[in-house]
Design a protein around this motif. Structure first.
Motif, PDB file in Angstrom:
ATOM      1  N   GLY A 517       0.781  -1.234   0.000  1.00 22.89           N
ATOM      2  CA  GLY A 517       0.000   0.000   0.000  1.00 22.89           C
ATOM      3  C   GLY A 517       0.813   1.286   0.000  1.00 22.89           C
ATOM      4  O   GLY A 517       0.249   2.376   0.033  1.00 22.89           O
ATOM      5  N   GLU A 518       2.157   1.181  -0.052  1.00 26.24           N
ATOM      6  CA  GLU A 518       3.010   2.363  -0.021  1.00 26.24           C
ATOM      7  C   GLU A 518       3.755   2.483  -1.350  1.00 26.24           C
ATOM      8  O   GLU A 518       4.174   1.493  -1.940  1.00 26.24           O
ATOM      9  CB  GLU A 518       4.014   2.251   1.130  1.00 26.24           C
ATOM     10  CG  GLU A 518       4.797   3.520   1.390  1.00 26.24           C
ATOM     11  CD  GLU A 518       5.688   3.411   2.624  1.00 26.24           C
ATOM     12  OE1 GLU A 518       6.447   4.366   2.879  1.00 26.24           O
ATOM     13  OE2 GLU A 518       5.608   2.385   3.318  1.00 26.24           O
ATOM     14  N   ASN A 519       3.926   3.711  -1.825  1.00 31.32           N
ATOM     15  CA  ASN A 519       4.572   3.957  -3.118  1.00 31.32           C
ATOM     16  C   ASN A 519       6.086   3.875  -2.992  1.00 31.32           C
ATOM     17  O   ASN A 519       6.679   4.470  -2.081  1.00 31.32           O
ATOM     18  CB  ASN A 519       4.164   5.333  -3.666  1.00 31.32           C
ATOM     19  CG  ASN A 519       2.697   5.386  -4.011  1.00 31.32           C
ATOM     20  OD1 ASN A 519       2.125   4.409  -4.482  1.00 31.32           O
ATOM     21  ND2 ASN A 519       2.074   6.539  -3.785  1.00 31.32           N
ATOM     22  N   TYR A 520       6.719   3.156  -3.922  1.00 36.66           N
ATOM     23  CA  TYR A 520       8.175   3.011  -3.974  1.00 36.66           C
ATOM     24  C   TYR A 520       8.653   3.327  -5.386  1.00 36.66           C
ATOM     25  O   TYR A 520       7.898   3.196  -6.357  1.00 36.66           O
ATOM     26  CB  TYR A 520       8.596   1.588  -3.610  1.00 36.66           C
ATOM     27  CG  TYR A 520       8.583   1.288  -2.123  1.00 36.66           C
ATOM     28  CD1 TYR A 520       9.769   1.192  -1.405  1.00 36.66           C
ATOM     29  CD2 TYR A 520       7.388   1.089  -1.448  1.00 36.66           C
ATOM     30  CE1 TYR A 520       9.765   0.903  -0.047  1.00 36.66           C
ATOM     31  CE2 TYR A 520       7.367   0.812  -0.088  1.00 36.66           C
ATOM     32  CZ  TYR A 520       8.566   0.723   0.606  1.00 36.66           C
ATOM     33  OH  TYR A 520       8.554   0.442   1.952  1.00 36.66           O
ATOM     34  N   THR A 521       9.921   3.712  -5.489  1.00 36.96           N
ATOM     35  CA  THR A 521      10.546   3.955  -6.794  1.00 36.96           C
ATOM     36  C   THR A 521      11.835   3.147  -6.883  1.00 36.96           C
ATOM     37  O   THR A 521      12.633   3.122  -5.939  1.00 36.96           O
ATOM     38  CB  THR A 521      10.856   5.446  -6.994  1.00 36.96           C
ATOM     39  OG1 THR A 521       9.659   6.192  -6.823  1.00 36.96           O
ATOM     40  CG2 THR A 521      11.401   5.688  -8.398  1.00 36.96           C
ATOM     41  N   LEU A 522      12.036   2.480  -8.018  1.00 32.11           N
ATOM     42  CA  LEU A 522      13.232   1.669  -8.260  1.00 32.11           C
ATOM     43  C   LEU A 522      14.217   2.453  -9.114  1.00 32.11           C
ATOM     44  O   LEU A 522      13.849   2.999 -10.158  1.00 32.11           O
ATOM     45  CB  LEU A 522      12.851   0.362  -8.965  1.00 32.11           C
ATOM     46  CG  LEU A 522      13.999  -0.591  -9.303  1.00 32.11           C
ATOM     47  CD1 LEU A 522      14.636  -1.151  -8.021  1.00 32.11           C
ATOM     48  CD2 LEU A 522      13.495  -1.743 -10.189  1.00 32.11           C
ATOM     49  N   TYR A 523      15.477   2.504  -8.653  1.00 39.38           N
ATOM     50  CA  TYR A 523      16.556   3.169  -9.389  1.00 39.38           C
ATOM     51  C   TYR A 523      17.708   2.192  -9.584  1.00 39.38           C
ATOM     52  O   TYR A 523      17.914   1.268  -8.788  1.00 39.38           O
ATOM     53  CB  TYR A 523      17.091   4.386  -8.616  1.00 39.38           C
ATOM     54  CG  TYR A 523      16.097   5.498  -8.408  1.00 39.38           C
ATOM     55  CD1 TYR A 523      15.991   6.537  -9.329  1.00 39.38           C
ATOM     56  CD2 TYR A 523      15.284   5.516  -7.274  1.00 39.38           C
ATOM     57  CE1 TYR A 523      15.081   7.576  -9.113  1.00 39.38           C
ATOM     58  CE2 TYR A 523      14.373   6.544  -7.071  1.00 39.38           C
ATOM     59  CZ  TYR A 523      14.275   7.570  -7.989  1.00 39.38           C
ATOM     60  OH  TYR A 523      13.384   8.592  -7.778  1.00 39.38           O
ATOM     61  N   GLU A 524      18.491   2.435 -10.639  1.00 39.50           N
ATOM     62  CA  GLU A 524      19.751   1.709 -10.842  1.00 39.50           C
ATOM     63  C   GLU A 524      20.904   2.687 -10.647  1.00 39.50           C
ATOM     64  O   GLU A 524      20.833   3.841 -11.092  1.00 39.50           O
ATOM     65  CB  GLU A 524      19.820   1.106 -12.232  1.00 39.50           C
ATOM     66  CG  GLU A 524      21.097   0.292 -12.469  1.00 39.50           C
ATOM     67  CD  GLU A 524      21.158  -0.326 -13.845  1.00 39.50           C
ATOM     68  OE1 GLU A 524      22.138  -1.039 -14.139  1.00 39.50           O
ATOM     69  OE2 GLU A 524      20.219  -0.097 -14.645  1.00 39.50           O
ATOM     70  N   VAL A 525      21.962   2.232  -9.965  1.00 40.68           N
ATOM     71  CA  VAL A 525      23.138   3.076  -9.740  1.00 40.68           C
ATOM     72  C   VAL A 525      23.996   3.033 -10.998  1.00 40.68           C
ATOM     73  O   VAL A 525      24.543   1.978 -11.357  1.00 40.68           O
ATOM     74  CB  VAL A 525      23.944   2.594  -8.523  1.00 40.68           C
ATOM     75  CG1 VAL A 525      25.187   3.478  -8.319  1.00 40.68           C
ATOM     76  CG2 VAL A 525      23.073   2.599  -7.279  1.00 40.68           C
ATOM     77  N   THR A 526      24.100   4.160 -11.686  1.00 44.83           N
ATOM     78  CA  THR A 526      24.831   4.191 -12.961  1.00 44.83           C
ATOM     79  C   THR A 526      26.332   4.365 -12.761  1.00 44.83           C
ATOM     80  O   THR A 526      27.135   3.826 -13.517  1.00 44.83           O
ATOM     81  CB  THR A 526      24.296   5.325 -13.844  1.00 44.83           C
ATOM     82  OG1 THR A 526      24.326   6.562 -13.092  1.00 44.83           O
ATOM     83  CG2 THR A 526      22.864   5.034 -14.274  1.00 44.83           C
ATOM     84  N   HIS A 527      26.735   5.137 -11.763  1.00 45.45           N
ATOM     85  CA  HIS A 527      28.150   5.207 -11.381  1.00 45.45           C
ATOM     86  C   HIS A 527      28.233   5.764  -9.964  1.00 45.45           C
ATOM     87  O   HIS A 527      27.299   6.372  -9.464  1.00 45.45           O
ATOM     88  CB  HIS A 527      28.964   6.064 -12.357  1.00 45.45           C
ATOM     89  CG  HIS A 527      28.555   7.499 -12.397  1.00 45.45           C
ATOM     90  ND1 HIS A 527      27.502   7.955 -13.167  1.00 45.45           N
ATOM     91  CD2 HIS A 527      29.069   8.596 -11.773  1.00 45.45           C
ATOM     92  CE1 HIS A 527      27.375   9.262 -13.018  1.00 45.45           C
ATOM     93  NE2 HIS A 527      28.305   9.676 -12.171  1.00 45.45           N
ATOM     94  N   LYS A 528      29.348   5.515  -9.329  1.00 42.43           N
ATOM     95  CA  LYS A 528      29.494   5.913  -7.919  1.00 42.43           C
ATOM     96  C   LYS A 528      30.836   6.592  -7.740  1.00 42.43           C
ATOM     97  O   LYS A 528      31.872   6.020  -8.099  1.00 42.43           O
ATOM     98  CB  LYS A 528      29.384   4.686  -6.999  1.00 42.43           C
ATOM     99  CG  LYS A 528      29.614   4.960  -5.535  1.00 42.43           C
ATOM    100  CD  LYS A 528      28.526   5.796  -4.932  1.00 42.43           C
ATOM    101  CE  LYS A 528      28.734   5.942  -3.425  1.00 42.43           C
ATOM    102  NZ  LYS A 528      27.799   6.901  -2.837  1.00 42.43           N
TER     103      LYS A 528
END
Length: 528
Positions: A517-528
């Motif tokens: 019931g909670e909104n989440y967003t998925l990200y990919e780490v492109t560089h660090k």
């Protein structure tokens, strides 16, 4: 209209209603509703037994589940589900199917015995209509909350016990075996819900008095049944003593049974007494009455506002059924009386058990059956037109409920945990690390998808508490968002809106999703 034509019409109506209901309750069973958190935890236990022969903590014959956070869950449904899971393999449909099957068995048993004993097709139809038009029964058969198997098994046991107590043209051995099966099922319901530990002693006392008074059983039989109850219930009694009196912090053995620990017992979440006893008693009673009369316990996985366990309209017939004189109904009187006892013997517990439709589930099936008895009492002598209109009313109300339940914006389709969403995320991430908000809460959803062995689970995580309970910082490739400073190129981040501030320009947006019931967003780490 001839009597033969009326009987044929009633019989066809019963068959059509049963077939239609079976279709409705199985329709898209694996997709709707989304999974509730308790169901996710329980699914992991069932899946673990199927794949590894133990619960998620490695116990082979537990009498109760410690579960992920040590809060505890009952074992009965997991045991009943194993044959179906073994046949079909584990998936959400097969996991839920056992609840459907046992619920349909109860409905078929009640309607069949009603007709066999009463010889009244119209009474059979009114009871059937009341059962299948119950919104709560429909909702509870479509998802697995472990406690909701208990009233099903209890009611099946009671109806079998009373049926075979009447010596219906069977041999004495068959009658006795039928009664023993009934008593065994009634006792086994204690393995389905902790509330039944309080409820069954009261019910057994009432059942003993009633069956002796009406000469359904003898003293010698009662001694045999008491022995059976003791044998079946003893492992659970040992567990209760260990947990609530000795406060055991390590699993133990009783014969071949595993006696688990319960470090986060949730008794305070369903029993309310101290410190203000009178105030809490009145609060429990009046709040419970409000929930049932208004048709909403404010838990969207249990109820849709206004429809209730039985709709408020049908609840009036439940009250009529409770006070209906069935003394001239022949042997069916015993079934009506026992149904009333199921309801009345729970009344003392309504004073101490915090109300909602799950906590008070021992009364839900009796309410539906009594509704059918009350309906019959009111309209059995009316004209065919009035009978038809009255019977159509609960069906129409149920259709309105289904419209809300299956609505694209309904909680059943949009709330809770979506197995497909987590599976998709898991496949996308692969073996890369996934940093996630509130790992200790969300780990159960990923653990179900990952399907790891108890040994792997215990070795590849930290522990929030003792005895290998839920991880706080890491599990397999999952990491809590608090460890975000360790993120590397190629890792993924799944953040809630509350943790959105951790997102930087180095994180590439992948997708949005909803977890519990909670909104989440998925990200990919492109560089660090």
């Amino acid at each position: 209209m001839t009597n033969k034509y009326v009987k044929l019409t009633l019989l066809l109506s019963i068959i059509i209603l049963i077939c239609s209901y079976i279709f409705l309750v199985i329709h898209h069973l694996g997709q709707v509703p989304n999974m509730f958190l308790d169901e996710v935890n329980y699914a992991a236990e069932v899946q673990s037994f199927h794949n590894f022969g133990t619960d998620i903590h490695g116990l082979r014959f537990p009498v109760y589940f410690t579960s992920l956070w040590g809060q505890g869950q009952s074992v009965l449904y997991a045991l009943l589900a194993q044959p179906i899971i073994a046949l079909l393999g584990f998936n959400i449909f097969s996991f839920r199917l056992t609840m459907v099957i046992w619920g349909i068995v109860l409905i078929l048993l009640v309607t069949t015995i009603t007709y066999i004993i009463s010889k009244k097709l119209f009474l059979t139809l009114t009871i059937l209509v009341s059962l299948i038009s119950s919104p709560w029964i429909y909702m509870t058969l479509r998802w697995v909350l472990d406690c909701n198997i208990a009233p099903i098994i209890l009611s099946i046991g009671i109806w079998l016990f009373i049926y075979f107590s009447q010596k219906n043209n069977f041999t004495s051995i068959v009658n006795q075996l039928g009664k023993i099966l009934g008593i065994a099922l009634i006792t086994l319901s204690a393995y389905g819900y902790i509330t039944f530990w309080l409820y069954l002693p009261i019910l057994f006392l009432a059942l003993t008095i009633y069956t002796l008074k009406n000469k359904l059983v003898s003293i010698h039989e009662l001694l045999l049944y008491a022995f059976i109850i003791l044998i079946i219930g003893l492992p659970l009694l040992i567990f209760a003593i260990n947990v609530f009196f000795f406060h055991s912090d390590q699993p133990t053995k009783f014969l071949f049974f595993d006696i688990p620990i319960l470090p986060s017992a949730r008794t305070s979440s369903f029993i309310s007494l101290s410190p203000h006893i009178i105030q809490n008693i009145l609060k429990n009673l009046f709040l419970g009455l409000e929930y049932y009369i208004l048709g909403n316990d404010h838990l969207p996985w249990n109820s849709i506002e206004g429809f209730g366990v039985v709709s408020p309209v049908m609840l009036l017939f439940s009250l009529i059924g409770l006070f209906t004189d069935t003394s001239n109904w022949g042997k069916f009187k015993n079934f009506a009386d026992i149904t009333k006892l199921q309801l009345l013997t729970f009344l003392p517990l309504t004073l101490v058990i915090i109300p909602n439709y799950n906590h008070w589930n021992p009364i839900n099936f009796p309410l539906a059956i009594l509704s059918g008895i009350g309906l019959y009492n009111v309209i059995s002598t009316k004209t065919h037109f009035i009978k038809l209109i009255t019977l159509i009313t609960p069906i129409v109300i149920f259709a309105m409920f289904l419209n809300d339940y299956w609505s694209p914006t309904s909680f059943s389709k949009n709330g809770m945990f979506n197995y497909t969403v987590v599976s998709t995320i898991n496949k996308k991430v692969g073996q890369h690390k996934l940093y996630i908000s509130n790992l200790s809460k969300n780990v159960s959803e990923f653990k179900l998808v990952k399907n790891v062995s108890p040994e792997y689970y215990n070795e590849h995580q930290d522990h929030l508490g003792a005895n290998h309970l839920a991880p706080k910082y890491y599990f397999d490739n999952l990491r809590d968002i608090s460890l975000i400073n360790q993120v590397k190129h190629g890792d993924y981040i799944l953040v809630s809106q509350a943790d959105a501030s951790v997102v930087t320009k180095h994180y590439q947006y992948i997708s949005n999703c909803t977890l519990d019931g909670e909104n989440y967003t998925l990200y990919e780490v492109t560089h660090k």
